[in-house]
Design an enzyme around this catalytic site. Structure first.
Site, mmCIF file in Angstrom:
data_model
loop_
_atom_site.group_PDB
_atom_site.id
_atom_site.type_symbol
_atom_site.label_atom_id
_atom_site.label_comp_id
_atom_site.label_asym_id
_atom_site.label_seq_id
_atom_site.Cartn_x
_atom_site.Cartn_y
_atom_site.Cartn_z
ATOM 1 N N GLN A 129 0.844 -1.194 0.000
ATOM 2 C CA GLN A 129 0.000 0.000 0.000
ATOM 3 C C GLN A 129 0.880 1.245 0.000
ATOM 4 O O GLN A 129 1.586 1.501 0.973
ATOM 5 C CB GLN A 129 -0.849 -0.055 1.271
ATOM 6 N N GLY A 130 0.866 1.995 -1.097
ATOM 7 C CA GLY A 130 1.728 3.171 -1.220
ATOM 8 C C GLY A 130 0.960 4.448 -0.922
ATOM 9 O O GLY A 130 0.644 5.215 -1.845
ATOM 10 N N SER A 132 1.445 6.526 2.566
ATOM 11 C CA SER A 132 2.205 7.487 3.371
ATOM 12 C C SER A 132 3.445 7.994 2.640
ATOM 13 O O SER A 132 4.073 7.254 1.872
ATOM 14 C CB SER A 132 2.664 6.842 4.675
ATOM 15 N N SER A 164 4.650 -1.363 4.136
ATOM 16 C CA SER A 164 4.803 -2.736 4.636
ATOM 17 C C SER A 164 4.891 -3.696 3.452
ATOM 18 O O SER A 164 4.194 -3.508 2.446
ATOM 19 C CB SER A 164 3.599 -3.144 5.483
ATOM 20 N N GLU A 247 -10.481 -1.329 5.129
ATOM 21 C CA GLU A 247 -9.229 -1.693 5.778
ATOM 22 C C GLU A 247 -9.348 -1.608 7.299
ATOM 23 O O GLU A 247 -8.749 -2.390 8.028
ATOM 24 C CB GLU A 247 -8.086 -0.805 5.281
ATOM 25 N N GLU A 365 -5.806 9.104 17.178
ATOM 26 C CA GLU A 365 -6.276 10.492 17.326
ATOM 27 C C GLU A 365 -7.068 10.924 16.088
ATOM 28 O O GLU A 365 -8.056 11.652 16.191
ATOM 29 C CB GLU A 365 -5.091 11.447 17.537
HETATM 30 C C1 LIG Z 1 2.410 -1.261 11.522
HETATM 31 C C2 LIG Z 1 2.292 -0.160 10.508
HETATM 32 C C3 LIG Z 1 2.154 -0.478 9.175
HETATM 33 C C4 LIG Z 1 2.073 0.546 8.223
HETATM 34 N N1 LIG Z 1 1.974 0.189 6.893
HETATM 35 C C5 LIG Z 1 1.859 1.165 5.970
HETATM 36 C C6 LIG Z 1 1.756 0.807 4.581
HETATM 37 O O1 LIG Z 1 1.807 -0.375 4.209
HETATM 38 N N2 LIG Z 1 1.619 1.796 3.667
HETATM 39 C C7 LIG Z 1 1.548 3.121 4.043
HETATM 40 O O2 LIG Z 1 1.371 3.952 3.157
HETATM 41 N N3 LIG Z 1 1.689 3.496 5.329
HETATM 42 C C8 LIG Z 1 1.839 2.549 6.312
HETATM 43 N N4 LIG Z 1 1.986 2.899 7.628
HETATM 44 C C9 LIG Z 1 2.084 4.318 7.981
HETATM 45 C C10 LIG Z 1 0.855 4.856 8.682
HETATM 46 O O3 LIG Z 1 -0.233 4.960 7.797
HETATM 47 C C11 LIG Z 1 1.267 6.217 9.244
HETATM 48 O O4 LIG Z 1 2.266 5.975 10.222
HETATM 49 C C12 LIG Z 1 0.091 6.932 9.876
HETATM 50 O O5 LIG Z 1 -0.802 7.376 8.891
HETATM 51 C C13 LIG Z 1 0.573 8.145 10.720
HETATM 52 O O6 LIG Z 1 1.368 8.995 9.953
HETATM 53 P P1 LIG Z 1 2.811 9.471 10.446
HETATM 54 O O7 LIG Z 1 3.603 8.252 10.815
HETATM 55 O O8 LIG Z 1 3.367 10.366 9.409
HETATM 56 O O9 LIG Z 1 2.546 10.242 11.798
HETATM 57 P P2 LIG Z 1 2.018 11.745 11.930
HETATM 58 O O10 LIG Z 1 0.928 11.985 10.969
HETATM 59 O O11 LIG Z 1 3.201 12.645 11.891
HETATM 60 O O12 LIG Z 1 1.418 11.712 13.387
HETATM 61 C C14 LIG Z 1 2.242 11.719 14.550
HETATM 62 C C15 LIG Z 1 1.339 11.820 15.759
HETATM 63 O O13 LIG Z 1 0.602 13.042 15.720
HETATM 64 C C16 LIG Z 1 -0.778 12.806 15.857
HETATM 65 N N5 LIG Z 1 -1.567 13.710 14.993
HETATM 66 C C17 LIG Z 1 -1.298 14.049 13.721
HETATM 67 N N6 LIG Z 1 -2.259 14.875 13.233
HETATM 68 C C18 LIG Z 1 -3.162 15.033 14.236
HETATM 69 C C19 LIG Z 1 -4.399 15.760 14.354
HETATM 70 N N7 LIG Z 1 -4.891 16.457 13.335
HETATM 71 N N8 LIG Z 1 -5.072 15.688 15.522
HETATM 72 C C20 LIG Z 1 -4.579 14.969 16.568
HETATM 73 N N9 LIG Z 1 -3.416 14.267 16.514
HETATM 74 C C21 LIG Z 1 -2.720 14.300 15.370
HETATM 75 C C22 LIG Z 1 -0.982 11.360 15.366
HETATM 76 O O14 LIG Z 1 -2.099 10.783 15.954
HETATM 77 C C23 LIG Z 1 0.299 10.683 15.823
HETATM 78 O O15 LIG Z 1 0.175 10.249 17.153
HETATM 79 C C24 LIG Z 1 2.108 1.909 8.611
HETATM 80 C C25 LIG Z 1 2.255 2.234 9.968
HETATM 81 C C26 LIG Z 1 2.367 1.214 10.904
HETATM 82 C C27 LIG Z 1 2.552 1.600 12.336
#
Ligand SMILES: Cc1cc2nc3c(=O)[nH]c(=O)nc-3n(C[C@H](O)[C@H](O)[C@H](O)COP(=O)(O)OP(=O)(O)OC[C@H]3O[C@@H](n4cnc5c(N)ncnc54)[C@H](O)[C@@H]3O)c2cc1C
Length: 381
Positions: A129-130, A132, A164, A247, A365
């Site tokens: 899944q592309g 993030s 992933s 999902e 969140e």
């Molecule tokens: C096990 C796992 C598998 C994954 N697999 C994939 C995958 O296959 N493909 C893919 O594309 N992505 C994948 N991801 C990524 C995942 O989708 C992102 O980590 C997720 O969307 C959060 O984005 P970020 O890591 O950039 O954190 P951020 O968006 O930077 O968030 C950091 C923190 O800030 C909080 N936050 C951010 N904005 C707000 C708001 N507006 N209000 C309140 N709190 C807020 C969040 O809740 C979080 O706690 C995976 C993640 C995990 C943990």
């Protein structure tokens, strides 16, 4: 109202459990700790999913025309519960049957349906899944990967992160911007991109959840045929929203939590910890959270079985699943004590998986924000 499983559903669950007992290798528990990206598990997952397909179980809830048996969504729920409780031996293929296939069914061309649904229902294809990007996680619509149209191809440039299973994937469900002047939800398209195209580079990112799990995917002048676009150009956001609803309840973490709790209770009994009222209370609380997550997921499955449109109930179910997962993960560490600190131990692996539950598929969140807005109608500020 009837809350029991039908005799046919119960018979299916029994057959499935017998199949798992027979098919999962002796070292499956160790193998599953590698995460679906590990070599051993990836190889086994292909054979395992193909075995489910041969029995007609992998996509039995799909329409017959798309390689299914027209069974109810409940059958698929039973499959998910039993497989997740055993560490998901389908590996990445759980995504195919949960949300990638249904989204292609809804938005795909005839050729895309023929190609992809056939392979998914045969259990012989890995997807990733592309979504993030380094600057687009929770705020997914900040994505910047760009696809420039040149006749019958899109030329794609950008970086995806946390992808992933990218190391084993045959295809990527890729979000890109197809209108360079667009912002936020507009101008996004979905491409079903083969991973072996020139210009796709994959780099592993070390992860708490197992080897070869997370990756960065660099896209450098990748030429993706326009025929790979899923749904109309620039209108990919509705495709993504549809996919995410599936999902969020695709992974019945509560089932794994409930099985882990059985083991924790047994271990606590052996160590005399059940005399401690705090441990008893925590075991009870964690069990209640798993049950709540189960019932809330069932509500979403019931809506689906009745053809109701997706609702914020899937966000509610997702949050409940995360709370259950975290509670079981923390309790595992408490009950196993110092032994739980050993890397790769039962408690350690459960805790690590639980840690990530509230981040994947949209952080908790963000789910709460969506519930507040869509479900409760609360103002944004
Ligand atoms: C096990 C796992 C598998 C994954 N697999 C994939 C995958 O296959 N493909 C893919 O594309 N992505 C994948 N991801 C990524 C995942 O989708 C992102 O980590 C997720 O969307 C959060 O984005 P970020 O890591 O950039 O954190 P951020 O968006 O930077 O968030 C950091 C923190 O800030 C909080 N936050 C951010 N904005 C707000 C708001 N507006 N209000 C309140 N709190 C807020 C969040 O809740 C979080 O706690 C995976 C993640 C995990 C943990």
């Amino acid at each position: 109202m009837e809350f029991d499983w039908s005799p046919e559903d119960e018979a299916f669950r029994r057959d499935l459990v017998a199949f798992l007992d027979q098919t999962l290798p002796q070292d499956w528990e160790e193998m599953s700790k590698q995460g679906p990206g590990g070599e051993g598990q990836a190889q086994f997952s292909r054979e395992f999913a193909a075995g489910l397909a041969e029995r007609g179980w992998l996509t039995q809830h799909w329409p017959v025309a798309h390689g299914g048996a027209g069974a109810s969504s409940w059958r698929h729920a039973i499959l998910g519960e039993e497989l997740w409780s055993r560490g998901e031996p389908r590996g990445p293929q759980y995504m195919n049957v949960n949300w990638i296939g249904p989204t292609i069914m809804e938005f795909g061309s005839q050729a895309q349906k023929r190609e992809h649904l056939t392979r998914i229902s045969a259990g012989d294809v890995f997807w990733c899944q592309g979504f993030s990007e380094p600057e687009a996680g929770s705020d997914l619509v900040a994505l910047r990967s760009m696809a420039r149209r040149e006749d019958d191809v899109y030329v794609v440039n950008g970086t995806k992160i946390w992808t992933s299973y990218a190391n084993h994937a045959d295809f990527c469900f890729l979000l890109v911007r197809t209108d360079p002047d667009s912002k936020r939800h507009r101008g996004i398209s979905v491409l079903l991109m083969p991973m072996d195209l020139p210009g796709v580079e994959i780099r592993e990112i070390p992860a708490v959840v197992g080897e070869r799990y997370f990756h960065e995917v660099f896209l450098d002048e990748v030429r993706v045929p326009v025929s790979c676009r899923l749904g109309p150009e620039n209108e990919g956001w509705s495709v993504v929203t549809y996919a995410l609803q599936y999902e969020r309840v695709g992974a019945p973490r509560y089932a794994r939590g409930a099985r882990t709790l059985d083991r924790l209770a047994e271990h606590a009994r052996e160590r005399g910890l059940l005399e401690d009222p705090t441990i008893l209370e925590k075991l009870g609380e964690a069990r209640a959270l798993c049950e709540a997550a189960r019932v809330l997921s069932y509500r979403v499955i019931d809506q689906r079985a009745h053809g109701a449109p997706p609702s914020a109930d899937s966000n509610v179910a997702r949050v409940a699943g995360t709370l259950a997962d975290r509670s079981v993960g923390e309790l595992a560490l408490e009950i196993f004590g110092a032994d739980g600190l050993e890397s790769g131990s039962f408690a350690d692996s459960n805790f690590r998986m639980a840690m990530t539950a509230g981040v994947a598929v949209g952080a908790t969140e963000i789910q709460l924000n969506l519930i507040a807005g869509r479900f409760l109608g609360l103002p944004r500020e």
